[in-house]
Design a protein around this motif. Structure first.
Motif, mmCIF file in Angstrom:
data_model
loop_
_atom_site.group_PDB
_atom_site.id
_atom_site.type_symbol
_atom_site.label_atom_id
_atom_site.label_comp_id
_atom_site.label_asym_id
_atom_site.label_seq_id
_atom_site.Cartn_x
_atom_site.Cartn_y
_atom_site.Cartn_z
ATOM 1 N N ASP A 147 -6.363 5.425 4.842
ATOM 2 C CA ASP A 147 -5.256 6.154 5.379
ATOM 3 C C ASP A 147 -4.099 6.170 4.582
ATOM 4 O O ASP A 147 -3.142 6.975 4.425
ATOM 5 C CB ASP A 147 -4.759 6.263 6.721
ATOM 6 C CG ASP A 147 -4.645 7.489 7.506
ATOM 7 O OD1 ASP A 147 -4.725 8.530 6.712
ATOM 8 O OD2 ASP A 147 -4.234 7.537 8.799
ATOM 9 N N GLU A 148 -3.957 5.236 3.541
ATOM 10 C CA GLU A 148 -3.133 5.245 2.337
ATOM 11 C C GLU A 148 -3.878 4.290 1.317
ATOM 12 O O GLU A 148 -4.299 5.340 0.431
ATOM 13 C CB GLU A 148 -1.799 4.195 3.153
ATOM 14 C CG GLU A 148 -0.744 5.211 3.970
ATOM 15 C CD GLU A 148 0.266 4.456 4.107
ATOM 16 O OE1 GLU A 148 0.703 3.041 3.548
ATOM 17 O OE2 GLU A 148 1.167 4.901 4.964
ATOM 18 N N VAL A 149 -3.789 3.115 1.316
ATOM 19 C CA VAL A 149 -4.589 2.523 0.220
ATOM 20 C C VAL A 149 -5.482 1.311 0.717
ATOM 21 O O VAL A 149 -5.384 0.995 2.175
ATOM 22 C CB VAL A 149 -3.621 1.599 -0.888
ATOM 23 C CG1 VAL A 149 -2.768 2.929 -1.602
ATOM 24 C CG2 VAL A 149 -2.704 0.903 -0.406
ATOM 25 N N PHE A 150 -6.232 0.709 0.266
ATOM 26 C CA PHE A 150 -6.980 -0.494 0.653
ATOM 27 C C PHE A 150 -6.051 -1.581 1.027
ATOM 28 O O PHE A 150 -5.378 -1.707 0.136
ATOM 29 C CB PHE A 150 -8.334 -0.786 -0.186
ATOM 30 C CG PHE A 150 -9.280 0.345 -0.054
ATOM 31 C CD1 PHE A 150 -10.081 0.676 1.009
ATOM 32 C CD2 PHE A 150 -9.450 0.854 -1.291
ATOM 33 C CE1 PHE A 150 -10.938 1.667 0.847
ATOM 34 C CE2 PHE A 150 -10.685 1.892 -1.409
ATOM 35 C CZ PHE A 150 -11.424 2.253 -0.440
ATOM 36 N N PRO A 151 -6.411 -2.147 2.216
ATOM 37 C CA PRO A 151 -5.695 -3.632 2.437
ATOM 38 C C PRO A 151 -6.009 -4.582 1.424
ATOM 39 O O PRO A 151 -7.030 -4.506 0.455
ATOM 40 C CB PRO A 151 -6.261 -3.837 3.652
ATOM 41 C CG PRO A 151 -7.594 -3.279 3.794
ATOM 42 C CD PRO A 151 -7.624 -2.102 3.130
ATOM 43 N N GLU A 152 -5.125 -5.350 1.184
ATOM 44 C CA GLU A 152 -5.316 -6.750 0.181
ATOM 45 C C GLU A 152 -6.353 -7.367 0.455
ATOM 46 O O GLU A 152 -7.021 -7.429 1.763
ATOM 47 C CB GLU A 152 -3.847 -7.486 0.172
ATOM 48 C CG GLU A 152 -2.675 -6.770 -0.435
ATOM 49 C CD GLU A 152 -2.961 -6.297 -1.750
ATOM 50 O OE1 GLU A 152 -3.502 -7.316 -2.539
ATOM 51 O OE2 GLU A 152 -2.179 -5.495 -2.405
ATOM 52 N N LYS A 153 -6.965 -8.240 -0.563
ATOM 53 C CA LYS A 153 -7.985 -9.187 -0.009
ATOM 54 C C LYS A 153 -7.575 -10.076 1.059
ATOM 55 O O LYS A 153 -6.443 -10.705 1.048
ATOM 56 C CB LYS A 153 -8.466 -9.587 -1.383
ATOM 57 C CG LYS A 153 -9.751 -10.710 -1.180
ATOM 58 C CD LYS A 153 -10.065 -11.437 -2.551
ATOM 59 C CE LYS A 153 -11.203 -12.185 -2.470
ATOM 60 N NZ LYS A 153 -11.638 -12.857 -3.460
ATOM 61 N N GLY A 154 -8.408 -10.521 2.321
ATOM 62 C CA GLY A 154 -8.273 -11.260 3.150
ATOM 63 C C GLY A 154 -7.523 -10.647 4.463
ATOM 64 O O GLY A 154 -7.521 -10.919 5.539
ATOM 65 N N GLU A 155 -6.968 -9.304 3.970
ATOM 66 C CA GLU A 155 -6.360 -8.357 5.296
ATOM 67 C C GLU A 155 -7.750 -7.769 6.031
ATOM 68 O O GLU A 155 -8.700 -7.546 5.398
ATOM 69 C CB GLU A 155 -5.522 -7.657 5.012
ATOM 70 C CG GLU A 155 -4.049 -8.140 4.357
ATOM 71 C CD GLU A 155 -3.211 -7.336 3.899
ATOM 72 O OE1 GLU A 155 -3.351 -6.065 3.904
ATOM 73 O OE2 GLU A 155 -2.002 -7.615 3.405
ATOM 74 N N LYS A 156 -7.552 -7.381 7.238
ATOM 75 C CA LYS A 156 -8.398 -6.716 7.843
ATOM 76 C C LYS A 156 -8.638 -5.274 7.774
ATOM 77 O O LYS A 156 -7.560 -4.685 7.408
ATOM 78 C CB LYS A 156 -8.133 -6.715 9.541
ATOM 79 C CG LYS A 156 -9.238 -6.202 10.410
ATOM 80 C CD LYS A 156 -8.985 -6.630 12.050
ATOM 81 C CE LYS A 156 -10.073 -6.016 12.799
ATOM 82 N NZ LYS A 156 -9.789 -6.304 14.375
ATOM 83 N N LEU A 157 -9.814 -5.001 7.462
ATOM 84 C CA LEU A 157 -9.967 -3.389 7.318
ATOM 85 C C LEU A 157 -10.002 -2.576 8.598
ATOM 86 O O LEU A 157 -10.537 -2.820 9.561
ATOM 87 C CB LEU A 157 -11.363 -3.193 6.645
ATOM 88 C CG LEU A 157 -11.672 -1.684 6.474
ATOM 89 C CD1 LEU A 157 -11.033 -1.055 5.243
ATOM 90 C CD2 LEU A 157 -13.167 -1.594 5.946
ATOM 91 N N GLU A 158 -9.119 -1.724 8.906
ATOM 92 C CA GLU A 158 -8.671 -0.967 9.836
ATOM 93 C C GLU A 158 -9.006 0.426 10.152
ATOM 94 O O GLU A 158 -8.919 1.062 11.154
ATOM 95 C CB GLU A 158 -7.419 -1.219 10.536
ATOM 96 C CG GLU A 158 -7.022 -2.781 10.821
ATOM 97 C CD GLU A 158 -5.579 -3.257 11.294
ATOM 98 O OE1 GLU A 158 -4.748 -2.281 11.030
ATOM 99 O OE2 GLU A 158 -5.373 -4.004 11.873
#
Length: 207
Positions: free
Chosen positions: A50-61
């Motif tokens: 919905d914007e950009v991919f989360p950083e490594k280690g963050e949860k994919l939502e």
């Protein structure tokens, strides 16, 4: 692929490639990363969260895909959206939503195919509205892959021949020439003891 990319990025790319889509990771204008897929002509799609991919280690939502068609009145089309936000309101969104990228790839392939010339299924083969079928033939003995344009009358005209020694290289040739597979590879077929090749039917070039 950079080390800081979210692990889900590789799964998303693999799902697009399995669907025959030329997906690559691209930097977003405001920072971060998205997946870019080239479509017919100047049409393209962006896959993100919905914007950009989360950083490594963050949860994919979330998984989100928009199709940009600058040559049409409707510039932006939301092809796919699924998220774990219970307040989203979309039918398949919520805390238990699946973020499997395969449905996204299928939805995007359908959206891009609708912007190619129309196809008429005929005996499990794929024709366009001019009565042409495009096929790929991979001959591991001759180390080449040939793209052919087949007419309904049975006449086949060679379209392109490129070197390939493995099925993976044959896939690269097919994608590099702008085609997507419409069927799985079949064969090998042997004719007069001279030819031993795998073949599949293709969608027309993206151009």
């Amino acid at each position: 692929m950079r080390d800081q990319l979210h692990p889900a990025t590789a799964q998303i790319l693999a799902a697009q490639h399995a669907a025959g889509l030329p997906a690559v990771v691209a930097p977003a204008d405001g920072g971060g990363d998205q997946v870019f897929v080239q479509g017919p002509g100047i049409t393209y799609a962006l896959i993100d969260c919905d914007e950009v991919f989360p950083e490594k280690g963050e949860k994919l939502e979330a998984l989100h895909c928009q199709l940009y068609a600058p040559d049409e009145d409707d510039d932006v089309i939301v092809v796919f959206h699924r998220c774990t936000d219970p307040a989203c309101g979309q039918p398949e969104c919520g805390e238990g939503a699946s973020l499997d990228p395969a449905p996204l790839a299928a939805a995007l392939a359908d959206a891009l195919n609708s912007r190619r010339p129309a196809y008429i299924p005929n005996s499990a083969r794929f024709f366009n509205d001019e009565g042409l079928r495009y096929s790929a033939y991979f001959n591991p003995v001759e180390h080449e892959v040939t793209i052919r344009r087949d007419k309904r009358s049975g006449i086949s005209d060679p379209f392109d021949t490129d070197p390939a020694t493995t099925l993976a290289e044959a896939e690269d040739v097919v994608r590099g020439l702008g085609y997507a597979r419409a069927t799985e590879w079949a064969g090998p077929d042997v004719h007069s003891g001279l030819y031993c090749y795998l073949h599949c039917h293709l969608l027309r070039p993206l151009a």
